[in-house]
Design an enzyme around this catalytic site. Structure first.
Site, PDB file in Angstrom:
ATOM      1  N   ARG A  78     -26.466 -20.686  28.674  1.00 14.97           N
ATOM      2  CA  ARG A  78     -25.786 -21.767  29.192  1.00 14.97           C
ATOM      3  C   ARG A  78     -24.736 -21.304  30.128  1.00 14.97           C
ATOM      4  O   ARG A  78     -24.201 -20.176  30.065  1.00 14.97           O
ATOM      5  CB  ARG A  78     -24.974 -22.554  28.030  1.00 14.97           C
ATOM      6  CG  ARG A  78     -25.987 -23.519  27.045  1.00 14.97           C
ATOM      7  CD  ARG A  78     -25.090 -24.350  26.262  1.00 14.97           C
ATOM      8  NE  ARG A  78     -24.451 -23.256  25.192  1.00 14.97           N
ATOM      9  CZ  ARG A  78     -23.302 -23.031  25.179  1.00 14.97           C
ATOM     10  NH1 ARG A  78     -22.548 -23.186  26.329  1.00 14.97           N
ATOM     11  NH2 ARG A  78     -22.914 -22.128  24.344  1.00 14.97           N
ATOM     12  N   TYR A 206     -33.082 -22.699  31.670  1.00 16.86           N
ATOM     13  CA  TYR A 206     -32.946 -22.252  30.396  1.00 16.86           C
ATOM     14  C   TYR A 206     -32.718 -23.393  29.323  1.00 16.86           C
ATOM     15  O   TYR A 206     -31.746 -24.431  29.590  1.00 16.86           O
ATOM     16  CB  TYR A 206     -31.664 -21.376  30.369  1.00 16.86           C
ATOM     17  CG  TYR A 206     -30.937 -21.056  28.854  1.00 16.86           C
ATOM     18  CD1 TYR A 206     -31.553 -20.462  28.145  1.00 16.86           C
ATOM     19  CD2 TYR A 206     -29.933 -21.888  28.630  1.00 16.86           C
ATOM     20  CE1 TYR A 206     -31.206 -20.241  26.712  1.00 16.86           C
ATOM     21  CE2 TYR A 206     -29.494 -21.710  27.353  1.00 16.86           C
ATOM     22  CZ  TYR A 206     -30.227 -20.785  26.234  1.00 16.86           C
ATOM     23  OH  TYR A 206     -29.444 -20.631  25.034  1.00 16.86           O
ATOM     24  N   GLY A 207     -33.071 -23.434  28.097  1.00 19.88           N
ATOM     25  CA  GLY A 207     -32.981 -24.624  27.242  1.00 19.88           C
ATOM     26  C   GLY A 207     -31.846 -25.171  27.328  1.00 19.88           C
ATOM     27  O   GLY A 207     -31.622 -26.492  27.389  1.00 19.88           O
ATOM     28  N   LYS A 215     -27.573 -30.400  24.298  1.00 21.16           N
ATOM     29  CA  LYS A 215     -26.274 -30.435  24.560  1.00 21.16           C
ATOM     30  C   LYS A 215     -25.611 -31.698  25.369  1.00 21.16           C
ATOM     31  O   LYS A 215     -24.497 -31.952  25.429  1.00 21.16           O
ATOM     32  CB  LYS A 215     -25.861 -28.912  24.979  1.00 21.16           C
ATOM     33  CG  LYS A 215     -26.232 -27.776  24.589  1.00 21.16           C
ATOM     34  CD  LYS A 215     -25.691 -27.847  22.941  1.00 21.16           C
ATOM     35  CE  LYS A 215     -25.958 -26.424  22.201  1.00 21.16           C
ATOM     36  NZ  LYS A 215     -25.518 -26.491  20.940  1.00 21.16           N
ATOM     37  N   HIS A 235     -20.793 -30.525  17.048  1.00 23.13           N
ATOM     38  CA  HIS A 235     -21.724 -29.384  17.037  1.00 23.13           C
ATOM     39  C   HIS A 235     -21.838 -28.679  15.623  1.00 23.13           C
ATOM     40  O   HIS A 235     -21.062 -27.725  15.354  1.00 23.13           O
ATOM     41  CB  HIS A 235     -21.059 -28.292  18.100  1.00 23.13           C
ATOM     42  CG  HIS A 235     -21.771 -27.131  18.562  1.00 23.13           C
ATOM     43  ND1 HIS A 235     -21.248 -25.873  18.956  1.00 23.13           N
ATOM     44  CD2 HIS A 235     -23.257 -27.049  18.425  1.00 23.13           C
ATOM     45  CE1 HIS A 235     -22.291 -24.968  19.159  1.00 23.13           C
ATOM     46  NE2 HIS A 235     -23.225 -25.683  18.865  1.00 23.13           N
ATOM     47  N   SER A 257     -21.570 -21.517  19.045  1.00 26.92           N
ATOM     48  CA  SER A 257     -23.013 -20.822  19.264  1.00 26.92           C
ATOM     49  C   SER A 257     -23.174 -19.347  18.676  1.00 26.92           C
ATOM     50  O   SER A 257     -22.592 -18.496  19.062  1.00 26.92           O
ATOM     51  CB  SER A 257     -23.327 -21.030  20.545  1.00 26.92           C
ATOM     52  OG  SER A 257     -22.751 -22.192  21.161  1.00 26.92           O
ATOM     53  N   CYS A 259     -23.361 -18.093  15.826  1.00 28.99           N
ATOM     54  CA  CYS A 259     -22.570 -17.766  14.810  1.00 28.99           C
ATOM     55  C   CYS A 259     -23.033 -18.056  13.451  1.00 28.99           C
ATOM     56  O   CYS A 259     -22.491 -18.098  12.383  1.00 28.99           O
ATOM     57  CB  CYS A 259     -21.115 -18.375  14.806  1.00 28.99           C
ATOM     58  SG  CYS A 259     -20.017 -17.454  16.040  1.00 28.99           S
ATOM     59  N   GLY A 260     -24.510 -18.056  13.444  1.00 26.72           N
ATOM     60  CA  GLY A 260     -25.177 -18.246  12.216  1.00 26.72           C
ATOM     61  C   GLY A 260     -25.296 -19.626  11.570  1.00 26.72           C
ATOM     62  O   GLY A 260     -25.472 -20.000  10.247  1.00 26.72           O
ATOM     63  N   ASN A 263     -28.889 -20.075  10.289  1.00 27.82           N
ATOM     64  CA  ASN A 263     -28.973 -19.274   8.912  1.00 27.82           C
ATOM     65  C   ASN A 263     -28.551 -20.059   7.749  1.00 27.82           C
ATOM     66  O   ASN A 263     -29.102 -19.962   6.779  1.00 27.82           O
ATOM     67  CB  ASN A 263     -28.329 -17.669   9.048  1.00 27.82           C
ATOM     68  CG  ASN A 263     -29.009 -16.795  10.100  1.00 27.82           C
ATOM     69  OD1 ASN A 263     -30.395 -17.360  10.378  1.00 27.82           O
ATOM     70  ND2 ASN A 263     -28.633 -15.442  10.285  1.00 27.82           N
ATOM     71  N   ASP A 284     -27.750 -27.822  14.309  1.00 26.73           N
ATOM     72  CA  ASP A 284     -26.797 -27.564  15.482  1.00 26.73           C
ATOM     73  C   ASP A 284     -25.997 -28.734  15.652  1.00 26.73           C
ATOM     74  O   ASP A 284     -25.164 -28.700  16.167  1.00 26.73           O
ATOM     75  CB  ASP A 284     -27.917 -27.370  16.446  1.00 26.73           C
ATOM     76  CG  ASP A 284     -27.006 -26.885  17.650  1.00 26.73           C
ATOM     77  OD1 ASP A 284     -26.176 -25.909  17.706  1.00 26.73           O
ATOM     78  OD2 ASP A 284     -27.314 -27.299  18.956  1.00 26.73           O
ATOM     79  N   ARG A 376     -34.951 -16.969  22.282  1.00 31.65           N
ATOM     80  CA  ARG A 376     -34.791 -18.101  21.216  1.00 31.65           C
ATOM     81  C   ARG A 376     -36.133 -18.303  20.673  1.00 31.65           C
ATOM     82  O   ARG A 376     -37.409 -18.239  21.248  1.00 31.65           O
ATOM     83  CB  ARG A 376     -34.338 -19.222  22.236  1.00 31.65           C
ATOM     84  CG  ARG A 376     -32.935 -19.223  22.901  1.00 31.65           C
ATOM     85  CD  ARG A 376     -31.954 -19.646  21.677  1.00 31.65           C
ATOM     86  NE  ARG A 376     -30.744 -19.293  22.059  1.00 31.65           N
ATOM     87  CZ  ARG A 376     -29.507 -20.265  21.765  1.00 31.65           C
ATOM     88  NH1 ARG A 376     -29.904 -20.975  20.630  1.00 31.65           N
ATOM     89  NH2 ARG A 376     -28.476 -19.986  21.897  1.00 31.65           N
ATOM     90  N   ARG A 407     -16.272 -16.527  14.077  1.00 31.35           N
ATOM     91  CA  ARG A 407     -16.375 -15.296  13.883  1.00 31.35           C
ATOM     92  C   ARG A 407     -15.262 -14.506  14.308  1.00 31.35           C
ATOM     93  O   ARG A 407     -14.772 -14.184  15.138  1.00 31.35           O
ATOM     94  CB  ARG A 407     -17.521 -14.830  14.926  1.00 31.35           C
ATOM     95  CG  ARG A 407     -18.083 -13.304  15.059  1.00 31.35           C
ATOM     96  CD  ARG A 407     -18.949 -13.142  16.218  1.00 31.35           C
ATOM     97  NE  ARG A 407     -20.244 -13.779  15.897  1.00 31.35           N
ATOM     98  CZ  ARG A 407     -21.130 -13.336  15.492  1.00 31.35           C
ATOM     99  NH1 ARG A 407     -21.132 -11.891  14.805  1.00 31.35           N
ATOM    100  NH2 ARG A 407     -22.472 -13.825  14.959  1.00 31.35           N
ATOM    101  N   GLY A 501     -27.264 -14.918   1.933  1.00 30.97           N
ATOM    102  CA  GLY A 501     -27.667 -15.808   0.890  1.00 30.97           C
ATOM    103  C   GLY A 501     -26.355 -15.754   0.018  1.00 30.97           C
ATOM    104  O   GLY A 501     -25.921 -16.725  -0.602  1.00 30.97           O
TER     105      GLY A 501
HETATM  106  C1  OXD Z   1     -25.855 -23.114  21.820  1.00 33.99           C
HETATM  107  C2  OXD Z   1     -27.135 -23.673  21.290  1.00 33.99           C
HETATM  108  O1  OXD Z   1     -25.713 -22.510  22.749  1.00 33.99           O
HETATM  109  O2  OXD Z   1     -27.317 -24.322  20.216  1.00 33.99           O
HETATM  110  O3  OXD Z   1     -24.932 -23.381  20.900  1.00 33.99           O
HETATM  111  O4  OXD Z   1     -28.282 -23.268  21.692  1.00 33.99           O
HETATM  112 MN    MN Z   2     -25.475 -25.008  19.564  1.00 35.46          MN
END
Ligand code: OXD
Ligand code: MN
Length: 591
Positions: A78, A206-207, A215, A235, A257, A259-260, A263, A284, A376, A407, A501
Site C-alpha cells: 500500500r 497491488y491488492g 481498504k 481493522h 497490518s 502483525c498476525g 494467524n 481483517d 500475499r 508489535r 497457539g
Molecule cells: C493490510 C492488509 O495492509 O490487510 O492491512 O493487506
Molecule cells: Mn489489514
C-alpha cells in the site's frame, strides 16, 4: 469470457448504466465486460489470464486450482503517501490523512484516466461487502482494466449478479474506478471521495490499493458512513472461541497490518487446551453495529483472505497451510522449477534453485529474499477448515471482547484490561506499533497507529475517537476492552512469550473475564492477570518469574510511552475529545 456476454449489462439499473457509460466514454476501452460471478466465468477468466501471461498455472498435483502472479516490482505494498481523502475541506480529513479538494482531485484523475483503456477491456465488477440480506451489507461496483483485480475480487467479495439484485433500482452503491495506467509510482493515486461514496485508484495493481472493496470501501469509506449511520468499520479480525462445554464467545481484535491478525483468527489451541476451538469469522475487517438486544454485533464484510505469506507454516498457522493448498492466487512469492511456490519461513528446506519474486534466478546463497516480505495469498474463506458457520449469518455475532494490540519489543505487557469503555477507547487511541512491510517505508520504527486505523480512517481521527466514545451510549452491554502484546523481548532481544497457539492462554483469560470467571489485579494501567487466574498449565519450562517479567510495568518506560503518545494528541488537538485527555491525566495520576 464469451462473445455473448461481452458488452451485455446484467442490470437494468439506470444509475449504474449511466455511470458505466460515462466511464467508458472517459477511458475508451475496446470492450466492456459485465461480470456475473459464475463458476463458468471464473474458469474462462483464469484461462484468459494464463494466456495473457498475467497468471501462471501452478503444479496441479501439488497445488490444485492455484495460480501465480508477479506484480510490477515498484508496486508491492500500500502507498500511504499516495492515498488521499478528498473531503470538501481539509479539516474533515484531518491531519493524519493526505487531502486534496474533490474538484482538483477529480480533474487530475480524469486527466490521467482519459483514454487510458484503449486496447484494453473494462470489467464491470458488482460486489457485496457483507452477507446477502444483512442490514450492514453494502453494494460496490468496481470498474477495472485489470483481470487480476477481477479474479481477486471474485475471491475477496461476494461478486456478481447477486450484488445487482441486492441493489435493485437504487443508487446506494460505492462507485469504484481502477485504471492500471502504466503502473508508475509518479502516476499512482488512491483517492477517496467519502461525500460521493466514490473511490478512484490509478497507477497500481497491488491488492491493498486496487481491490476497492477492501481498504477503500470497507474501511475508509466505511468508517465515514459508519459515523453517519451509527456503526463502526474497523481493522479487526473476528473470532469465535468455543469452550469444551460448547459455550461460544466472540472477540474482535485490532492489530496493525502484518502483525498476525490472520494467524490469531485461525489459531489452533495447544494440546493442553483439549476441547477448545477457535472459529474464524474474519481476519481483517469488522463492521459492528448495536443490535436490538443491546449488544454489539459484528459481520466480516469480506469473503476471502488476502494474507501475508512469509512466515506462514505448520507451526505459525496450520489452518492457513490447508487453506492455501488449493484454489489460491499467490502474488510475489518464489516459483520453483516444478511450478510449486516457496517463501521464507515455509516448512522444509529451501529449494536448491528457484525464481525469486522478481523472476530472477535465486539460490539459498543469494543475498536477496526469494519471496517479497509482503507477498500475499488470496484465498476464499470457504476453504478455511475452521470457518465459523456464523460468517455467513446476516445478523453477525455478538461481540464480548475487543482487543487492541501492537508489535512492541518493550513497555507493553502481554495482556491487560481497561477499567471501562472510555479507558478502552484511550488504549485503542494510543496504540503504538513497530512498522512492517505491508506499507512502503519505515519498517521497524514505532509509530502511533490508533485502533490500527491510522492508514484507514476516512475522516478526522479526532472525530473518529469521538464517534467511538459516543457509541457507548448506544450499546447497553458493551464489550470488555483489552490490550495485548505478543512481541515483548528481554534485554538479550529474545521474545518473552512463545506466541502462536499459546496465545490461546491469553484468549482464555479474556473469555473468562468477560464471563466474570477470572480474577485480576488492579494496576495503574488496567486490570492484569495473576499467575493464579492465568492458565500456564502444560507450558513446560515457562516459570512464574517469566510470566511476571512479561507482565512487568516499568515506570520509566511508561513515562516515555505517555510522552510519545502526546505527539499524536498534539497533532489532533483541535478535535481531540476531552475524555482522552482526562484518561491521560488519570493514568499519570496513578503511576
Ligand atoms: C493490510 C492488509 O495492509 O490487510 O492491512 O493487506
Ligand atoms: Mn489489514
Amino acid at each position: 469470457m464469451t462473445k455473448e456476454t461481452l458488452g451485455r449489462p446484467n442490470t437494468s439499473n439506470k444509475t449504474v448504466l449511466k455511470w458505466v457509460d460515462e466511464i467508458v466514454k472517459l477511458c475508451k476501452p475496446d470492450q466492456v465486460y459485465w461480470c456475473d460471478g459464475s463458476k463458468a466465468e471464473r474458469k474462462a477468466l483464469l484461462a484468459e489470464a494464463v494466456e495473457k501471461g498475467v497468471l501462471i498455472k501452478l503444479n496441479p498435483k501439488k497445488l490444485p486450482g492455484c495460480y501465480y502472479h508477479r506484480s510490477n516490482p515498484n508496486d508491492v505494498a500500500r502507498v500511504e503517501q499516495a492515498t488521499f481523502i478528498c473531503t470538501e475541506n481539509q479539516d474533515e480529513a484531518g491531519p493524519t490523512n493526505n487531502w486534496m479538494a474533490p474538484k482538483d482531485m477529480y480533474a487530475k484523475l480524469r486527466g490521467l484516466a482519459a483514454g487510458s483503456m484503449r486496447g484494453r477491456t473494462l470489467y464491470v465488477v458488482p460486489y457485496l461487502m457483507g452477507p446477502p440480506g444483512s442490514p450492514l451489507t453494502k453494494v460496490g461496483i468496481e470498474l477495472t482494466d485489470s483481470i487480476y483485480v477481477v479474479l481477486s475480487m471474485g475471491v475477496m467479495t461476494r461478486m456478481g449478479t447477486l450484488a445487482f439484485e441486492q441493489l435493485g433500482e437504487g443508487d446506494g452503491f460505492n462507485r469504484g474506478l481502477h485504471c492500471m495506467l502504466d503502473v508508475h509510482p509518479d502516476r499512482r493515486y488512491i483517492a477517496h471521495f467519502p461525500q460521493d461514496n466514490t473511490v478512484i485508484s490509478v497507477g497500481s495493481n497491488y491488492g491493498g490499493n486496487v481491490l476497492l472493496g477492501k481498504k477503500c470501501l470497507a474501511l475508509r469509506i466505511g468508517s465515514y458512513l459508519g459515523r453517519q449511520e451509527g456503526w463502526l468499520a474497523e481493522h479487526m479480525l473476528i473470532l469465535g472461541v468455543e469452550a469444551p462445554n460448547g459455550e461460544k464467545t466472540y472477540i474482535a481484535a485490532a492489530f496493525p497490518s502484518a502483525c498476525g491478525k490472520t494467524n490469531l483468527a485461525m489459531m489452533i489451541p495447544p494440546p493442553a487446551f483439549k476441547g477448545w476451538k477457535i472459529w474464524t469469522i474474519g481476519d481483517d475487517i469488522a463492521w459492528m453495529k448495536p443490535g436490538p438486544d443491546g449488544r454489539l454485533y459484528a459481520i466480516n464484510p469480506e469473503a476471502g483472505y488476502f494474507g501475508v505469506v512469509p512466515g506462514t507454516n505448520s507451526k505459525s498457522n496450520p489452518n492457513a497451510m490447508q487453506l492455501i493448498s488449493h484454489d489460491t492466487i499467490y502474488t510475489n512469492v518464489a516459483l520453483t522449477p516444478d511450478l510449486d511456490v516457496w517463501w521464507e519461513g515455509k516448512d522444509g528446506p529451501a529449494p536448491k534453485e528457484c525464481l525469486d519474486w522478481r523472476g530472477n534466478k535465486w539460490t539459498p546463497e543469494s543475498k536477496e529474499k526469494a519471496a517479497h516480505p509482503n507477498s500475499r495469498f488470496t484465498a476464499p474463506m470457504a476453504n478455511n477448515p475452521m470457518l465459523a458457520p456464523e460468517a455467513n449469518d446476516p445478523h453477525g455475532v455478538p461481540i464480548s471482547a475487543i482487543i487492541f494490540g501492537g508489535r512492541r519489543s518493550d513497555t507493553i505487557p502481554l495482556v491487560f484490561q481497561s477499567f471501562n469503555w472510555v479507558h478502552g477507547v484511550y488504549l485503542g487511541a494510543t496504540m503504538g506499533s513497530e512498522m512492517t512491510a505491508a506499507a512502503v517505508g519505515g519498517a521497524g520504527q514505532v509509530r502511533r497507529d490508533p485502533m490500527a486505523m491510522l492508514p484507514f480512517c476516512g475522516y478526522n481521527m479526532g472525530d473518529y475517537f469521538r464517534h467511538w466514545i459516543n457509541m457507548r451510549k448506544h450499546i447497553k452491554y458493551p464489550p470488555r476492552i483489552f490490550h495485548v502484546n505478543w512481541f515483548r523481548k528481554n534485554a538479550q532481544g529474545h521474545f518473552l512469550w512463545p506466541g502462536f497457539g499459546e496465545n490461546m492462554r491469553v484468549i482464555k483469560w479474556i473469555v473468562d473475564r468477560c464471563h466474570g470467571r477470572a480474577d485480576a489485579d488492579e494496576t495503574p494501567i488496567g486490570w492484569v492477570p495473576n499467575p493464579k487466574s492465568f492458565d500456564l498449565n502444560g507450558l513446560p519450562g515457562f516459570t512464574v518469574e517469566q510470566f511476571e517479567q512479561l507482565q512487568a510495568i516499568n515506570e520509566e518506560e511508561w513515562r516515555r510511552e505517555v510522552l510519545m503518545q502526546d505527539e499524536l494528541f498534539m497533532k489532533l488537538h483541535s478535535r481531540l475529545p476531552k475524555e482522552l485527555i482526562f484518561q491521560r491525566e488519570l493514568l499519570l495520576a496513578r503511576t
